[in-house]
Scaffold this motif. Structure first.
Motif, PDB file in Angstrom:
ATOM      1  N   GLY A  77      25.929  19.136  53.306  1.00 12.65           N
ATOM      2  CA  GLY A  77      27.313  18.702  53.316  1.00 12.65           C
ATOM      3  C   GLY A  77      27.785  18.690  54.758  1.00 12.65           C
ATOM      4  O   GLY A  77      27.374  19.526  55.561  1.00 12.65           O
ATOM      5  N   ILE A  78      28.628  17.746  55.099  1.00 14.15           N
ATOM      6  CA  ILE A  78      29.047  17.550  56.485  1.00 14.15           C
ATOM      7  C   ILE A  78      30.569  17.499  56.564  1.00 14.15           C
ATOM      8  O   ILE A  78      31.213  16.726  55.850  1.00 14.15           O
ATOM      9  N   ILE A  79      31.131  18.315  57.443  1.00  9.67           N
ATOM     10  CA  ILE A  79      32.563  18.254  57.767  1.00  9.67           C
ATOM     11  C   ILE A  79      32.674  17.932  59.243  1.00  9.67           C
ATOM     12  O   ILE A  79      32.073  18.609  60.083  1.00  9.67           O
ATOM     13  N   GLY A  80      33.422  16.912  59.578  1.00 10.46           N
ATOM     14  CA  GLY A  80      33.640  16.560  60.978  1.00 10.46           C
ATOM     15  C   GLY A  80      35.101  16.276  61.211  1.00 10.46           C
ATOM     16  O   GLY A  80      35.701  15.470  60.494  1.00 10.46           O
ATOM     17  N   GLY A  81      35.702  16.949  62.202  1.00  7.60           N
ATOM     18  CA  GLY A  81      37.110  16.733  62.501  1.00  7.60           C
ATOM     19  C   GLY A  81      37.323  16.470  63.980  1.00  7.60           C
ATOM     20  O   GLY A  81      36.641  17.050  64.828  1.00  7.60           O
ATOM     21  N   ARG A  82      38.267  15.610  64.305  1.00  4.89           N
ATOM     22  CA  ARG A  82      38.554  15.295  65.695  1.00  4.89           C
ATOM     23  C   ARG A  82      39.614  16.219  66.275  1.00  4.89           C
ATOM     24  O   ARG A  82      39.736  16.348  67.486  1.00  4.89           O
ATOM     25  N   THR A  83      40.395  16.842  65.410  1.00  6.59           N
ATOM     26  CA  THR A  83      41.430  17.754  65.866  1.00  6.59           C
ATOM     27  C   THR A  83      41.292  19.074  65.132  1.00  6.59           C
ATOM     28  O   THR A  83      41.304  19.110  63.911  1.00  6.59           O
ATOM     29  N   GLY A  84      41.183  20.151  65.888  1.00  6.00           N
ATOM     30  CA  GLY A  84      41.105  21.464  65.275  1.00  6.00           C
ATOM     31  C   GLY A  84      39.681  21.953  65.112  1.00  6.00           C
ATOM     32  O   GLY A  84      38.718  21.212  65.261  1.00  6.00           O
TER      33      GLY A  84
END
Length: 265
Positions: A77-84
């Protein structure tokens, strides 16, 4: 009365004519695009913080080796965020508590779309793709809560995170003692972070787990304090830092620094 009735009848007729317009010759009627859903099996969803959730059911054998994944974990599973980063990691911490998954890695890229902090990349490992997908779903759902104590304006941001029982994501990212209360205190720009870190440890009897400054946070302009201990003491320290930090940020920006969603601590 009759005039009003006629107007309503004409409006309905015109509406029906508009709905039934023929497609000009030589052209094909195009369905409306659903931009929010790309229709890919890997796509799980999106959330606050420019965060996207994805899943790979069976990672390519060669890539699996180069990523140094445990052989038993075929799905990720992959989580990618640009902020935080804190909100996503705290949300992932809840996900590993609720699913049969393991945190493979947590990375903090230098990003944030111009903010003072960084972005994030979190990988879950699972033997079954349904577990990996569920972990991503839980994380995305939790983000609305974990962004609640992120306060920001044009000058920067103050972030507070708290859990009564840290799990494997907090341990992987920050060395949090598993099963103990844990808090994260972030001040950006870093000058404010130094002050609120000092405020926190003076406010309650807590253990310092770690301290990060610009040279150790992807060279971002923030100072981060990680604390552990009794749940009441950790919460007290976090709240003391919040009170001072938000005031300083508002003074610097000369404007309010509201919560991103709804405070939860």
């Amino acid at each position: 009365m009759e005039e009003n009735l006629m107007e309503k009848v004409m409006e309905e007729v015109l509406k029906q004519l508009g709905d039934n317009k023929e497609t000009p010759k030589g052209e094909t009627a195009q369905p409306k695009a659903n931009i929010g859903n790309p229709g890919l099996t890997e796509f799980v969803g999106t959330a606050i913080g420019e965060t996207i959730g994805l899943v790979i059911a069976n990672v390519d054998h060669n890539l699996h080796e180069f990523m140094k994944l445990d052989p038993k974990y075929k799905s990720i599973g992959i989580i990618g965020g640009r902020t935080g980063a804190g909100p996503q990691i705290m949300a992932a911490d809840e996900a590993v508590k609720a699913t049969n998954t393991e945190i493979i890695s947590i990375e903090l890229p230098r990003d944030t779309q111009g903010g003072a902090g960084h972005g994030n990349l979190i990988l879950f490992g699972a033997e079954d793709v349904s577990d990996a997908k569920r972990a991503v779903e839980v994380t995305l759902k939790e983000l609305d809560r974990t962004f609640g104590d992120v306060y920001g304006n044009s000058a920067g941001h103050i972030e507070l995170q708290y859990t009564a029982r840290a799990s494997y994501a907090c341990n992987k990212a920050w060395g949090a003692p598993i099963g103990k209360a844990f808090g994260v205190i972030v001040g950006a720009p870093a000058a404010i972070g130094v002050v609120i870190a000092d405020t926190a440890v003076k406010a309650a009897n807590v253990d310092i787990v770690g301290y990060a400054s610009p040279s150790t946070t992807s060279f971002t302009n923030e100072v981060i304090l990680f604390i552990s201990g009794d749940s009441g003491a950790v919460r007290q320290a976090v709240m003391a830092a919040k009170e001072v930090g938000v005031k300083l940020l508002e003074a610097l920006g000369n404007e309010p620094a509201p919560s991103n969603t709804q405070p939860y601590i």
